[in-house]
Enzyme design. Structure first.
Site, mmCIF file in Angstrom:
data_model
loop_
_atom_site.group_PDB
_atom_site.id
_atom_site.type_symbol
_atom_site.label_atom_id
_atom_site.label_comp_id
_atom_site.label_asym_id
_atom_site.label_seq_id
_atom_site.Cartn_x
_atom_site.Cartn_y
_atom_site.Cartn_z
ATOM 1 N N ASP A 104 0.834 -1.359 0.378
ATOM 2 C CA ASP A 104 0.062 0.316 -0.129
ATOM 3 C C ASP A 104 0.995 1.028 0.104
ATOM 4 O O ASP A 104 2.095 1.281 0.647
ATOM 5 C CB ASP A 104 -1.187 0.255 1.178
HETATM 6 N N1 URA Z 1 -1.247 -5.895 3.997
HETATM 7 C C1 URA Z 1 -1.821 -4.370 3.880
HETATM 8 O O1 URA Z 1 -2.551 -4.435 4.346
HETATM 9 N N2 URA Z 1 -1.175 -3.465 3.423
HETATM 10 C C2 URA Z 1 -0.018 -3.768 2.427
HETATM 11 O O2 URA Z 1 0.659 -2.463 1.620
HETATM 12 C C3 URA Z 1 0.525 -5.581 2.254
HETATM 13 C C4 URA Z 1 -0.387 -6.182 2.704
#
Ligand code: URA
Length: 238
Positions: A104
């Site tokens: 993310d």
């Molecule tokens: N899980 C998440 O919620 N975000 C990420 O970036 C990776 C795994």
């Protein structure tokens, strides 16, 4: 055997037209002999190719490990945000690299970047059970019951039952917790959604390992480096 103009333009030495001009000017050498014809065929794995006297580093694939910073998106292009590809050295752009899986925008840590589509498929397929470990800070108390729930496979908001996950509590109290969580899938916002399903919130997330690879201590956020031959072999053995 490949055409010299194609090899050079794929390695970022310009468009086919620009490369043709380089050849015409006598700036390209193959095994010590000036090559002026763009249709010259060469085996790039064996020949020594020089452009303006400098030997080129030929390879088909590149493999990079990045310590992704917050605020950039795991994509090749984006209308609004800076991408992880914008952060890598321009010399790599001619290889058309892309991230393996996604982190993310606000997640930091280990992100692999390559142009090897086969390796990408292998590493993201849940059936291959590649462990991804995240360090997470949680807003509430994480307890042994939560460890058990994750071990059995927690059900997230869309009804999906996650594969078993390992939750290691580093420390926990009423003000919040620090944990390591190991998962083998990569669903959208997966770790955050797993904690939401037990009524808790991830406030910080860093990926610290991916399969056999660990995040380098000396790789600052935003930096990346090429994987060693040994690291590439470890990934290909998965
Ligand atoms: N899980 C998440 O919620 N975000 C990420 O970036 C990776 C795994």
């Amino acid at each position: 055997m490949e055409r010299i103009d194609k090899i050079l333009s794929n390695l970022g030495h310009g468009t086919r037209k620009e490369v043709k001009a380089l050849l015409k000017k006598g700036l390209v050498e193959i095994d010590g002999v000036i090559a002026s014809d763009s249709a010259t065929k060469v085996d790039p794995d064996k020949a020594v190719i020089k452009v303006s006297g400098e030997e080129i580093n030929y390879r088909k694939y590149i493999y990079l490990i990045m310590n992704k910073p917050a605020g950039v998106v795991s994509a090749t292009v984006d209308k609004h945000d800076e991408t992880v590809i914008d952060l890598i050295d321009h010399e790599y752009h001619a290889f058309d690299p892309f991230p393996i899986g996604r982190l993310d925008k606000d997640t930091v840590g280990l992100l692999l970047i390559t142009n090897d589509g086969e390796l990408n498929h292998k590493l993201i397929a849940p059936k291959n059970h590649v462990n991804k470990v995240y360090y997470a800070e949680i807003n509430k108390f994480v307890d042994a019951g939560n460890v058990n729930t994750f071990k059995k496979g927690v059900v997230i908001d869309d009804g999906y039952k996650c594969m078993p996950a390992i939750l290691d509590i580093i420390n926990a109290d009423e003000n919040g917790s620090e944990v390591l969580i190991t998962i083998q899938e990569g669903k959208f916002h997966q770790v955050k959604r797993m904690f939401e399903s037990i009524d808790k919130k991830v406030v910080f997330l860093r990926r610290v390992s991916f399969g056999p690879l660990k995040l380098d201590e000396d790789l600052l956020e935003g930096q990346c480096r090429e994987l060693s031959e040994q690291e590439i072999s470890l990934l290909k053995e998965i």
